[in-house]
Design an enzyme around this catalytic site. Structure first.
Site, PDB file in Angstrom:
ATOM      1  N   ASP A  32      13.022 -29.989   8.850  1.00 10.62           N
ATOM      2  CA  ASP A  32      11.846 -29.246   9.301  1.00 10.62           C
ATOM      3  C   ASP A  32      11.658 -27.954   8.495  1.00 10.62           C
ATOM      4  O   ASP A  32      12.638 -27.358   8.050  1.00 10.62           O
ATOM      5  CB  ASP A  32      12.019 -28.922  10.800  1.00 10.62           C
ATOM      6  CG  ASP A  32      10.697 -28.510  11.434  1.00 10.62           C
ATOM      7  OD1 ASP A  32       9.627 -28.765  10.839  1.00 10.62           O
ATOM      8  OD2 ASP A  32      10.740 -27.926  12.533  1.00 10.62           O
ATOM      9  N   GLY A  33      10.398 -27.559   8.353  1.00 10.14           N
ATOM     10  CA  GLY A  33      10.105 -26.256   7.739  1.00 10.14           C
ATOM     11  C   GLY A  33       9.397 -26.332   6.397  1.00 10.14           C
ATOM     12  O   GLY A  33       9.187 -25.298   5.756  1.00 10.14           O
ATOM     13  N   HIS A  49       6.219 -30.226   1.089  1.00 11.80           N
ATOM     14  CA  HIS A  49       6.778 -31.577   1.236  1.00 11.80           C
ATOM     15  C   HIS A  49       7.387 -32.060  -0.093  1.00 11.80           C
ATOM     16  O   HIS A  49       8.434 -32.704  -0.095  1.00 11.80           O
ATOM     17  CB  HIS A  49       5.703 -32.556   1.705  1.00 11.80           C
ATOM     18  CG  HIS A  49       5.204 -32.248   3.098  1.00 11.80           C
ATOM     19  ND1 HIS A  49       6.046 -31.992   4.149  1.00 11.80           N
ATOM     20  CD2 HIS A  49       3.944 -32.155   3.611  1.00 11.80           C
ATOM     21  CE1 HIS A  49       5.336 -31.750   5.249  1.00 11.80           C
ATOM     22  NE2 HIS A  49       4.054 -31.837   4.934  1.00 11.80           N
ATOM     23  N   SER A  78       6.861 -40.998  14.596  1.00  7.11           N
ATOM     24  CA  SER A  78       5.755 -41.756  15.198  1.00  7.11           C
ATOM     25  C   SER A  78       4.613 -40.807  15.581  1.00  7.11           C
ATOM     26  O   SER A  78       3.458 -41.216  15.674  1.00  7.11           O
ATOM     27  CB  SER A  78       6.218 -42.446  16.488  1.00  7.11           C
ATOM     28  OG  SER A  78       7.474 -43.020  16.336  1.00  7.11           O
ATOM     29  N   GLU A  79       4.964 -39.530  15.805  1.00 10.24           N
ATOM     30  CA  GLU A  79       3.962 -38.549  16.237  1.00 10.24           C
ATOM     31  C   GLU A  79       3.271 -37.853  15.048  1.00 10.24           C
ATOM     32  O   GLU A  79       2.263 -37.168  15.228  1.00 10.24           O
ATOM     33  CB  GLU A  79       4.616 -37.475  17.124  1.00 10.24           C
ATOM     34  CG  GLU A  79       5.065 -37.968  18.507  1.00 10.24           C
ATOM     35  CD  GLU A  79       6.317 -38.849  18.457  1.00 10.24           C
ATOM     36  OE1 GLU A  79       7.189 -38.609  17.600  1.00 10.24           O
ATOM     37  OE2 GLU A  79       6.403 -39.806  19.260  1.00 10.24           O
ATOM     38  N   LEU A 143      27.247 -44.382  -0.202  1.00  7.35           N
ATOM     39  CA  LEU A 143      26.563 -43.640   0.870  1.00  7.35           C
ATOM     40  C   LEU A 143      25.351 -44.442   1.304  1.00  7.35           C
ATOM     41  O   LEU A 143      24.583 -44.909   0.460  1.00  7.35           O
ATOM     42  CB  LEU A 143      26.114 -42.254   0.381  1.00  7.35           C
ATOM     43  CG  LEU A 143      25.306 -41.431   1.401  1.00  7.35           C
ATOM     44  CD1 LEU A 143      25.693 -39.958   1.343  1.00  7.35           C
ATOM     45  CD2 LEU A 143      23.807 -41.566   1.209  1.00  7.35           C
ATOM     46  N   ARG A 196      19.367 -29.676  12.408  1.00  6.38           N
ATOM     47  CA  ARG A 196      17.929 -29.459  12.332  1.00  6.38           C
ATOM     48  C   ARG A 196      17.690 -28.149  11.598  1.00  6.38           C
ATOM     49  O   ARG A 196      18.205 -27.101  11.994  1.00  6.38           O
ATOM     50  CB  ARG A 196      17.285 -29.391  13.718  1.00  6.38           C
ATOM     51  CG  ARG A 196      15.773 -29.151  13.585  1.00  6.38           C
ATOM     52  CD  ARG A 196      15.021 -29.195  14.886  1.00  6.38           C
ATOM     53  NE  ARG A 196      13.592 -29.085  14.623  1.00  6.38           N
ATOM     54  CZ  ARG A 196      12.653 -29.757  15.252  1.00  6.38           C
ATOM     55  NH1 ARG A 196      12.971 -30.594  16.210  1.00  6.38           N
ATOM     56  NH2 ARG A 196      11.378 -29.600  14.941  1.00  6.38           N
ATOM     57  N   ARG A 202      15.245 -28.164  19.160  1.00  2.00           N
ATOM     58  CA  ARG A 202      14.998 -29.412  19.891  1.00  2.00           C
ATOM     59  C   ARG A 202      15.267 -30.598  18.974  1.00  2.00           C
ATOM     60  O   ARG A 202      15.340 -30.445  17.757  1.00  2.00           O
ATOM     61  CB  ARG A 202      13.574 -29.444  20.453  1.00  2.00           C
ATOM     62  CG  ARG A 202      12.505 -29.214  19.433  1.00  2.00           C
ATOM     63  CD  ARG A 202      11.097 -29.315  20.034  1.00  2.00           C
ATOM     64  NE  ARG A 202      10.101 -28.932  19.059  1.00  2.00           N
ATOM     65  CZ  ARG A 202       9.570 -27.717  18.960  1.00  2.00           C
ATOM     66  NH1 ARG A 202       9.884 -26.766  19.793  1.00  2.00           N
ATOM     67  NH2 ARG A 202       8.688 -27.446  18.003  1.00  2.00           N
ATOM     68  N   SER A 204      13.335 -33.528  19.118  1.00  3.51           N
ATOM     69  CA  SER A 204      12.040 -34.112  18.751  1.00  3.51           C
ATOM     70  C   SER A 204      12.045 -35.637  18.604  1.00  3.51           C
ATOM     71  O   SER A 204      11.548 -36.166  17.601  1.00  3.51           O
ATOM     72  CB  SER A 204      11.500 -33.478  17.466  1.00  3.51           C
ATOM     73  OG  SER A 204      11.258 -32.114  17.667  1.00  3.51           O
TER      74      SER A 204
HETATM   75  C1  FPP Z   1       8.591 -31.282   8.673  1.00  2.66           C
HETATM   76  O1  FPP Z   1       8.124 -30.085   8.110  1.00  2.66           O
HETATM   77  C2  FPP Z   1       8.676 -32.268   7.631  1.00  2.66           C
HETATM   78  C3  FPP Z   1       8.000 -33.451   7.618  1.00  2.66           C
HETATM   79  C4  FPP Z   1       7.084 -33.912   8.660  1.00  2.66           C
HETATM   80  C5  FPP Z   1       8.118 -34.356   6.503  1.00  2.66           C
HETATM   81  C6  FPP Z   1       9.511 -34.489   5.998  1.00  2.66           C
HETATM   82  C7  FPP Z   1       9.423 -35.118   4.687  1.00  2.66           C
HETATM   83  C8  FPP Z   1      10.139 -34.741   3.620  1.00  2.66           C
HETATM   84  C9  FPP Z   1      11.167 -33.699   3.593  1.00  2.66           C
HETATM   85  C10 FPP Z   1       9.938 -35.420   2.390  1.00  2.66           C
HETATM   86  C11 FPP Z   1      10.794 -36.617   2.311  1.00  2.66           C
HETATM   87  C12 FPP Z   1       9.887 -37.723   2.307  1.00  2.66           C
HETATM   88  C13 FPP Z   1      10.103 -38.885   1.765  1.00  2.66           C
HETATM   89  C14 FPP Z   1       8.968 -39.497   1.152  1.00  2.66           C
HETATM   90  C15 FPP Z   1      11.376 -39.590   1.759  1.00  2.66           C
HETATM   91  P1  FPP Z   1       6.796 -29.479   8.701  1.00  2.66           P
HETATM   92  O2  FPP Z   1       5.666 -29.927   7.861  1.00  2.66           O
HETATM   93  O3  FPP Z   1       6.677 -29.802  10.152  1.00  2.66           O
HETATM   94  O4  FPP Z   1       7.069 -27.965   8.490  1.00  2.66           O
HETATM   95  P2  FPP Z   1       6.569 -26.779   9.425  1.00  2.66           P
HETATM   96  O5  FPP Z   1       7.266 -26.949  10.752  1.00  2.66           O
HETATM   97  O6  FPP Z   1       7.047 -25.570   8.686  1.00  2.66           O
HETATM   98  O7  FPP Z   1       5.078 -26.862   9.512  1.00  2.66           O
END
Ligand code: FPP
Length: 259
Positions: A32-33, A49, A78-79, A143, A196, A202, A204
């Site tokens: 996350d983040g 991303h 899924s969300e 792995l 996390r 959480r 999630s």
């Molecule tokens: C949450 O950050 C992250 C995601 C929803 C996407 C996670 C995906 C990657 C790390 C890329 C890896 C992907 C592949 C193709 C394997 P957020 O967008 O919710 O961040 P925020 O909470 O700061 O808004």
């Protein structure tokens, strides 16, 4: 969390608990983040991303180097379909880029890729890309990287029940172990360490079943900044935990690097 004194290494010596070198067998991560990382730099969220993919590749390599055999990451829930269409489509596009850019190299490093989640709703292109990643790495075992994509812990439990019912499993035979064999992550042991990033406290809807006894580790580090040092900090914290799995005695659940 300590090694079972009865356990012995390959040369027959008892494994000596060593808290400086105890590593989890299975690490699960909610990455996350990404969005906040990008916002802080006045960049589009998609850049966050993209950097998230770099952090993922870095983390896979760090796990390989530390002898961690299982890593499971939450890449798309899924969300996450509730996000703006443009962001969803960028995330899907990122799958194609990530697979074509990294899969061959990860394959050479002994990584096996498995996708866990509902593939029905994703496009044919994304499905084909995942298929390519899985088949190109299917003989590797150093792995196992499980990528949870269009995944939710509740979805997983429901699909496992549905498949068990469809197979005609009698209710009395639907034990935890039997249901567990229908879960999307049945190829891996339960996660020992659940990380996390991004500061939220959480889980999630990630690995609801499998994380029953995982040690939880939350860090403010935003996912694109995650790397060797943050992984080591999480492992060091994990090594200090005493795991009892509902009993009274500490249990062995990890790999000791001690003699
Ligand atoms: C949450 O950050 C992250 C995601 C929803 C996407 C996670 C995906 C990657 C790390 C890329 C890896 C992907 C592949 C193709 C394997 P957020 O967008 O919710 O961040 P925020 O909470 O700061 O808004």
């Amino acid at each position: 969390m300590r090694s079972d004194p009865a356990q012995r290494n390959r040369s027959g010596s008892p494994i000596v608990p060593d808290h400086t070198a105890v590593i989890p067998r299975h690490v699960a991560i909610v990455m996350d983040g990404n969005g906040r990382w990008a916002n802080k730099r006045f960049l589009p969220r998609a850049v966050g991303h993209e950097q998230g993919v770099e952090a993922l590749v870095r983390t896979v390599r760090a796990c390989v180097q530390r002898g961690i055999p299982y890593l499971t990451v939450f890449a798309f829930s899924s969300e996450n379909w509730r996000r703006p269409e443009d962001e969803v489509s960028k995330l899907m596009g990122l799958v194609l880029v990530a697979v074509s850019r990294y899969v061959e190299r990860l394959a050479q490093e002994g990584v096996r890729i498995r996708i866990v989640g509902d593939r029905e709703a994703v496009s044919e292109k994304v499905r084909a890309s995942w298929h390519k990643a899985e088949t190109a790495t299917q003989h590797n075992s150093r792995l196992t990287l499980s990528v949870a994509f269009n995944y939710g812990g509740r979805w997983d439990i429901v699909q496992a029940c549905q498949r068990a019912l469809a197979d005609g499993v009698p209710p009395a035979e639907l034990t935890e172990a039997r249901l567990g064999s229908y879960l999307a992550l049945s190829h891996a042991p339960d996660p020992d360490l659940f990380i996390r990033t991004g500061g939220e406290l959480r889980i999630s809807n990630f690995l609801l079943w499998q994380a029953a006894y995982s040690e939880l580790y939350f860090t403010d580090c935003l996912w694109p900044d995650f790397g060797d040092a943050e992984l080591d900090a999480a492992i060091a914290d994990f090594a200090r935990r005493e795991r009892r799995f509902g009993g009274v005695e500490p249990a062995a659940s990890s790999i000791s690097q001690g003699t």
